[in-house]
Design a protein around this motif. Structure first.
Motif, PDB file in Angstrom:
ATOM      1  N   SER A  25       3.329 -28.647 -30.438  1.00 33.93           N
ATOM      2  CA  SER A  25       3.847 -29.923 -30.925  1.00 33.93           C
ATOM      3  C   SER A  25       3.545 -30.078 -32.418  1.00 33.93           C
ATOM      4  CB  SER A  25       3.204 -31.084 -30.162  1.00 33.93           C
ATOM      5  OG  SER A  25       3.444 -32.300 -30.829  1.00 33.93           O
ATOM      6  N   GLU A  27       3.631 -32.672 -34.182  1.00 35.19           N
ATOM      7  CA  GLU A  27       2.859 -33.889 -34.409  1.00 35.19           C
ATOM      8  C   GLU A  27       1.372 -33.673 -34.111  1.00 35.19           C
ATOM      9  OE1 GLU A  27       5.635 -33.793 -32.490  1.00 35.19           O
ATOM     10  OE2 GLU A  27       7.056 -34.797 -33.831  1.00 35.19           O
ATOM     11  N   ALA A  30      -0.049 -31.432 -36.835  1.00 35.63           N
ATOM     12  CA  ALA A  30      -0.240 -32.196 -38.071  1.00 35.63           C
ATOM     13  C   ALA A  30      -1.442 -33.126 -37.971  1.00 35.63           C
ATOM     14  CB  ALA A  30       1.024 -32.980 -38.397  1.00 35.63           C
ATOM     15  N   ALA A  31      -1.616 -33.777 -36.820  1.00 31.78           N
ATOM     16  CA  ALA A  31      -2.742 -34.696 -36.640  1.00 31.78           C
ATOM     17  C   ALA A  31      -4.072 -33.945 -36.652  1.00 31.78           C
ATOM     18  CB  ALA A  31      -2.581 -35.475 -35.341  1.00 31.78           C
ATOM     19  N   ARG A  48      -1.310 -41.973 -37.033  1.00 29.54           N
ATOM     20  CA  ARG A  48      -0.468 -41.650 -38.188  1.00 29.54           C
ATOM     21  C   ARG A  48       0.680 -40.725 -37.798  1.00 29.54           C
ATOM     22  NH1 ARG A  48      -3.008 -40.275 -43.859  1.00 29.54           N
ATOM     23  NH2 ARG A  48      -3.534 -42.464 -43.603  1.00 29.54           N
ATOM     24  N   HIS A  49       0.447 -39.870 -36.805  1.00 28.96           N
ATOM     25  CA  HIS A  49       1.484 -38.922 -36.381  1.00 28.96           C
ATOM     26  C   HIS A  49       2.137 -39.335 -35.059  1.00 28.96           C
ATOM     27  CE1 HIS A  49       1.049 -36.187 -39.698  1.00 28.96           C
ATOM     28  NE2 HIS A  49      -0.251 -36.428 -39.630  1.00 28.96           N
ATOM     29  N   SER A  50       1.920 -40.572 -34.673  1.00 28.59           N
ATOM     30  CA  SER A  50       2.571 -41.181 -33.504  1.00 28.59           C
ATOM     31  C   SER A  50       2.379 -40.393 -32.213  1.00 28.59           C
ATOM     32  CB  SER A  50       4.067 -41.378 -33.776  1.00 28.59           C
ATOM     33  OG  SER A  50       4.259 -42.153 -34.931  1.00 28.59           O
ATOM     34  N   ILE A  51       1.137 -39.987 -31.964  1.00 25.59           N
ATOM     35  CA  ILE A  51       0.836 -39.300 -30.705  1.00 25.59           C
ATOM     36  C   ILE A  51      -0.257 -40.078 -29.974  1.00 25.59           C
ATOM     37  CG2 ILE A  51       1.513 -37.011 -31.532  1.00 25.59           C
ATOM     38  CD1 ILE A  51      -1.500 -36.365 -31.801  1.00 25.59           C
TER      39      ILE A  51
END
Length: 97
Positions: A25, A27, A30-31, A48-51
């Motif tokens: 993923s 996201e 990135a997180a 911040r990464h919408s997870i």
């Protein structure tokens, strides 16, 4: 035991450790990268990464397991290096007459 310190890991190290996992993923990647390279708290990196935090924590646990394995390999290699006198003796420059 935690092998990764938030804010103290390079992007290259995190990317290499992630390459040893099945985390795909963008996201989550990135997180996790943000958390370990900037010391942003896990909750904020996930938001911040919408997870979901649970997905972040699952990735974090897997990344820590991989880091532990890498550190164990390094310890084995270091012990082997120290026990081999040919590898631990300093190189002596040639004497020129």
């Amino acid at each position: 035991m935690n092998h990764l310190l938030p804010g103290f890991e390079s992007q290259e190290r995190v990317a290499l450790l992630l390459s040893l996992t099945r985390i795909s993923s963008p996201e989550v990647i990135a997180a996790l990268t943000l958390h370990y390279t900037s010391a942003l708290p896990a909750e904020r990196a996930a938001a911040r990464h919408s997870i979901e935090l649970s997905n972040f924590m699952r990735g974090q646990k897997k990344l820590e397991q991989i880091a532990a394995t890498v550190e164990a390999i390094k310890a084995i290699d270091w012990a082997k290096l120290q026990s081999n006198p040919l590898l631990t003796s300093p190189l002596q420059p040639k004497q020129v007459a």
